[in-house]
Design a protein around this motif. Structure first.
Motif, short mmCIF file in Angstrom:
data_model
loop_
_atom_site.label_atom_id
_atom_site.label_comp_id
_atom_site.label_asym_id
_atom_site.label_seq_id
_atom_site.Cartn_x
_atom_site.Cartn_y
_atom_site.Cartn_z
N LEU A 127 0.85 -1.18 -0.10
CA LEU A 127 -0.07 0.02 0.20
C LEU A 127 0.87 1.22 -0.07
N SER A 128 2.10 1.17 0.59
CA SER A 128 2.81 2.61 0.75
C SER A 128 3.51 2.73 -0.83
N VAL A 129 3.38 1.64 -1.57
CA VAL A 129 3.95 1.79 -2.84
C VAL A 129 2.78 2.12 -4.03
N SER A 130 1.68 1.37 -3.72
CA SER A 130 0.51 1.86 -4.61
C SER A 130 -0.59 2.04 -3.91
N GLU A 131 -0.70 3.26 -3.20
CA GLU A 131 -1.91 3.50 -2.23
C GLU A 131 -3.35 3.88 -2.79
N ASP A 132 -3.39 3.63 -4.50
CA ASP A 132 -4.84 3.77 -5.03
C ASP A 132 -5.35 2.47 -5.45
N ASP A 133 -4.68 1.43 -4.99
CA ASP A 133 -4.98 -0.04 -5.39
C ASP A 133 -6.02 -0.78 -4.74
N VAL A 134 -7.30 -0.57 -4.96
CA VAL A 134 -8.44 -0.81 -4.18
C VAL A 134 -8.43 -2.37 -3.65
N LYS A 135 -7.78 -3.24 -4.30
CA LYS A 135 -7.75 -4.81 -3.76
C LYS A 135 -6.76 -4.76 -2.58
N LEU A 136 -5.93 -3.93 -2.28
CA LEU A 136 -4.88 -3.76 -1.20
C LEU A 136 -5.82 -3.54 0.07
N HIS A 137 -6.58 -2.36 -0.04
CA HIS A 137 -7.49 -1.82 0.98
C HIS A 137 -8.31 -2.90 1.48
N ILE A 138 -9.25 -3.58 0.35
CA ILE A 138 -9.75 -4.66 0.80
C ILE A 138 -9.45 -5.86 1.46
N THR A 139 -8.09 -6.25 1.14
CA THR A 139 -7.46 -7.31 1.50
C THR A 139 -6.88 -6.97 2.96
N ILE A 140 -6.45 -5.59 2.93
CA ILE A 140 -6.17 -5.38 4.33
C ILE A 140 -7.44 -5.44 5.38
N SER A 141 -8.66 -5.13 5.08
CA SER A 141 -9.78 -5.15 5.62
C SER A 141 -9.91 -6.58 6.22
N LYS A 142 -9.76 -7.35 5.21
CA LYS A 142 -9.99 -8.72 5.35
C LYS A 142 -8.92 -9.42 6.58
N ILE A 143 -7.74 -9.08 6.47
CA ILE A 143 -6.60 -9.37 7.46
C ILE A 143 -7.12 -8.87 8.89
N HIS A 144 -7.58 -7.66 8.98
CA HIS A 144 -7.85 -6.99 10.37
C HIS A 144 -9.15 -7.87 10.77
N ARG A 145 -10.10 -8.04 9.85
CA ARG A 145 -11.23 -8.76 10.35
C ARG A 145 -10.77 -10.21 11.00
N LYS A 146 -9.82 -11.03 10.15
CA LYS A 146 -9.29 -12.40 10.71
C LYS A 146 -8.68 -12.13 11.99
N MET A 147 -8.01 -10.90 12.21
CA MET A 147 -7.22 -10.67 13.48
C MET A 147 -8.09 -10.18 14.68
N GLY A 148 -9.53 -10.04 14.31
CA GLY A 148 -10.35 -9.57 15.18
C GLY A 148 -10.39 -8.01 15.58
N SER A 149 -9.61 -7.19 14.61
CA SER A 149 -9.62 -5.64 14.71
C SER A 149 -10.43 -5.22 13.73
N LEU A 150 -11.85 -5.11 14.25
CA LEU A 150 -12.97 -4.81 13.50
C LEU A 150 -13.22 -3.54 12.95
N GLN A 151 -12.56 -2.36 13.86
CA GLN A 151 -12.50 -0.97 13.74
C GLN A 151 -11.45 -0.69 12.46
N GLU A 152 -10.08 -1.21 12.43
CA GLU A 152 -9.41 -1.30 11.53
C GLU A 152 -9.80 -1.72 10.07
N ALA A 153 -10.43 -2.85 10.08
CA ALA A 153 -11.15 -3.46 8.83
C ALA A 153 -12.09 -2.40 8.39
N TYR A 154 -12.85 -1.90 9.44
CA TYR A 154 -13.79 -0.88 8.76
C TYR A 154 -13.25 0.21 8.15
N THR A 155 -12.19 0.85 8.91
CA THR A 155 -11.29 1.74 8.33
C THR A 155 -10.72 1.59 6.93
#
Length: 105
Positions: A66-94
């Motif tokens: 994401l630091s290299v390609s901040e406008d790639d939507v799939k990166l944000h979506i995948t980060i959300s999935k990772i946070h959700r799996k880690m139980g970090s729901l607020q970070e997933a939502y963000t």
């Protein structure tokens, strides 16, 4: 490693500023191509760690991508999935909100 990412961020900021001045410059085009290739490699590495249940490493690679390609939507979506799996729901939502920010551009 944090310092390295800070340098990447500063370099990306500078190159984006240069891009507004001359988006057709060969060095700008080459940088963008390299950035997307690097982000895609990091994305694939992250997916491997995600599949193995190593969410912390998956998140690290994804944030680096994401630091290299901040406008790639799939990166944000995948980060959300990772946070959700880690139980970090607020970070997933963000993260999913950030994905929505870029999808209309």
């Amino acid at each position: 490693m944090h310092i390295h990412i800070c340098y990447i961020y500063a370099g990306n900021r500078d190159i984006r500023m240069a891009c507004t001045m001359d988006p057709e410059h060969p060095e700008i085009k080459a940088y963008i191509a390299r950035s997307y290739a690097q982000a895609e490699t990091l994305y694939k590495e992250s997916l491997i760690h995600f599949a193995q249940g190593d969410f912390k490493t998956a998140l690290f690679h994804m944030q680096h991508a994401l630091s290299v390609s901040e406008d790639d939507v799939k990166l944000h979506i995948t980060i959300s999935k990772i946070h959700r799996k880690m139980g970090s729901l607020q970070e997933a939502y963000t993260a999913i909100q950030k994905a929505g920010k870029w999808e209309h551009i």
